[in-house]
Design an enzyme around this catalytic site. Sequence first.
Site, mmCIF file in Angstrom:
data_model
loop_
_atom_site.group_PDB
_atom_site.id
_atom_site.type_symbol
_atom_site.label_atom_id
_atom_site.label_comp_id
_atom_site.label_asym_id
_atom_site.label_seq_id
_atom_site.Cartn_x
_atom_site.Cartn_y
_atom_site.Cartn_z
ATOM 1 N N ASP A 108 4.463 1.598 1.277
ATOM 2 C CA ASP A 108 3.012 1.451 1.223
ATOM 3 C C ASP A 108 2.634 1.338 -0.264
ATOM 4 O O ASP A 108 3.364 1.842 -1.126
ATOM 5 C CB ASP A 108 2.379 2.702 1.854
ATOM 6 C CG ASP A 108 0.889 2.795 1.574
ATOM 7 O OD1 ASP A 108 0.182 1.837 1.895
ATOM 8 O OD2 ASP A 108 0.459 3.828 1.031
ATOM 9 N N ASP B 111 -1.093 1.596 -1.950
ATOM 10 C CA ASP B 111 -2.119 2.514 -2.464
ATOM 11 C C ASP B 111 -1.838 3.964 -2.078
ATOM 12 O O ASP B 111 -1.586 4.272 -0.915
ATOM 13 C CB ASP B 111 -3.493 2.092 -1.938
ATOM 14 C CG ASP B 111 -3.890 0.729 -2.479
ATOM 15 O OD1 ASP B 111 -4.379 0.675 -3.611
ATOM 16 O OD2 ASP B 111 -3.674 -0.280 -1.772
ATOM 17 N N THR C 44 1.977 -3.156 3.369
ATOM 18 C CA THR C 44 0.663 -2.676 2.938
ATOM 19 C C THR C 44 -0.471 -3.144 3.849
ATOM 20 O O THR C 44 -0.339 -4.161 4.541
ATOM 21 C CB THR C 44 0.398 -3.152 1.478
ATOM 22 O OG1 THR C 44 -0.911 -2.748 1.075
ATOM 23 C CG2 THR C 44 0.490 -4.677 1.356
ATOM 24 N N GLY C 45 -1.559 -2.426 3.804
ATOM 25 C CA GLY C 45 -2.775 -2.866 4.486
ATOM 26 C C GLY C 45 -3.487 -3.948 3.689
ATOM 27 O O GLY C 45 -4.336 -4.673 4.217
ATOM 28 N N LYS D 258 1.945 -1.267 10.994
ATOM 29 C CA LYS D 258 3.014 -1.474 10.008
ATOM 30 C C LYS D 258 4.429 -1.449 10.596
ATOM 31 O O LYS D 258 5.304 -2.175 10.136
ATOM 32 C CB LYS D 258 2.897 -0.433 8.894
ATOM 33 C CG LYS D 258 1.723 -0.678 7.959
ATOM 34 C CD LYS D 258 1.732 0.311 6.805
ATOM 35 C CE LYS D 258 0.602 0.018 5.820
ATOM 36 N NZ LYS D 258 0.702 0.866 4.609
ATOM 37 N N ASP E 100 1.057 7.477 2.838
ATOM 38 C CA ASP E 100 0.153 8.597 2.552
ATOM 39 C C ASP E 100 -1.051 8.681 3.489
ATOM 40 O O ASP E 100 -1.776 9.665 3.472
ATOM 41 C CB ASP E 100 -0.370 8.496 1.102
ATOM 42 C CG ASP E 100 -1.345 7.340 0.934
ATOM 43 O OD1 ASP E 100 -2.453 7.568 0.412
ATOM 44 O OD2 ASP E 100 -1.023 6.209 1.345
#
Length: 269
Positions: A9, A11, A43-44, A194, A217
Site C-alpha cells: 500500500d 499512503d 494502492t487505492g 486489493k 494501514d
Amino acid sequence: MTRKLIALDLDGTTLNNEATLSKKTVATLKSAVKAGHVVSIVTGRPNRLSQGYYDQLGLTSPMINFNGSLGHMPHKHWQDEYQYTFDRDIVLDLLKHQQEFNIQLIAAEGKHLFLAHQTAATQVGFFPTVLTHDQQLSPATLTQNPTSMTIAVDRPLQKRLQAYIENRFGSSVDVAPWGGPNSVLEVCAKGVQKAVGVERLANYYHIDQQNVIAFGDEHNDKEMIEYAGRGVAMSNATDQLKAIADDVTQLNNDQDGMAEYLSKALKLA
C-alpha cells in the site's frame, strides 16, 4: 531464500507523512528486487498519482491501482492487463442528485480517464483544485464506463448517500467511505478489492499465497492483509487492521516502519 511477492500500500504505509519515499525505503525495496523478490505497488490511488513512485523505485512489475480494479505495467504492454468497470449511468444518476445530497465533487476515473464535476472547492488532495476544460464531467464527456467514482459529500449526508447508492446499484457496485479526515465515498465494481489484484500477481509470478507479504494501514487493505501468507499492519494502522494482521511493524510509516520490517524479514544486507 524463497522468492516473495511484496504487496505495498502507498499512503500511510510505504510513503511517509509528506507522501514521499524516504531514502531508506527506496534502498530497501531496490535491494529486495535485487535479491530476486517481486515488489508491487497495490494502492487505492489512480495510476496518474502513483506512477511517479513506481518510477522512483525503478520497478518493472505490474502495478495495481484503484484498490484492485486496474492491473497494468507502466510504460509497456502487459498481456495480463485488466480493468474492472461499472456502468457510466450510475455516475450520471448521481450527477442528477448532486444538490439533494450536497455533493461537492464527483470524479469518474479509469486508466486513461479523469473527469470531475465540482460544485464547491474541496480539500480532497487527490483532485486538482481547478479543473481544465477537458476534465469537466458531464453526460456528453463521459463516453466510457469508469473504473472508479469518487464522491466528496457533506459528512452528515454521507451515510444517506451510501445507502442510496447501495439500494439502487448495490448489485453491480460496492461503496466504501475513505479513512482519514475527508468525507469521501468511493465506488467500484462489485466484489473488487486489493486482494483481487494481489492474487493475479501471485498467479502471474507463480508465487504461492504463503509467500506473499502484504503491508497496509487502512480498511481498504483488509482483504489483501487477510489473503497474504504474511499480512503486516503498520504500527499506525487502524485497530481493526491490526486485529486481523499476522504481524504489526514496530515503527510507523514516518519512521520507515515497512522498510525496517522488510529488511529483517528478508535478511537484506
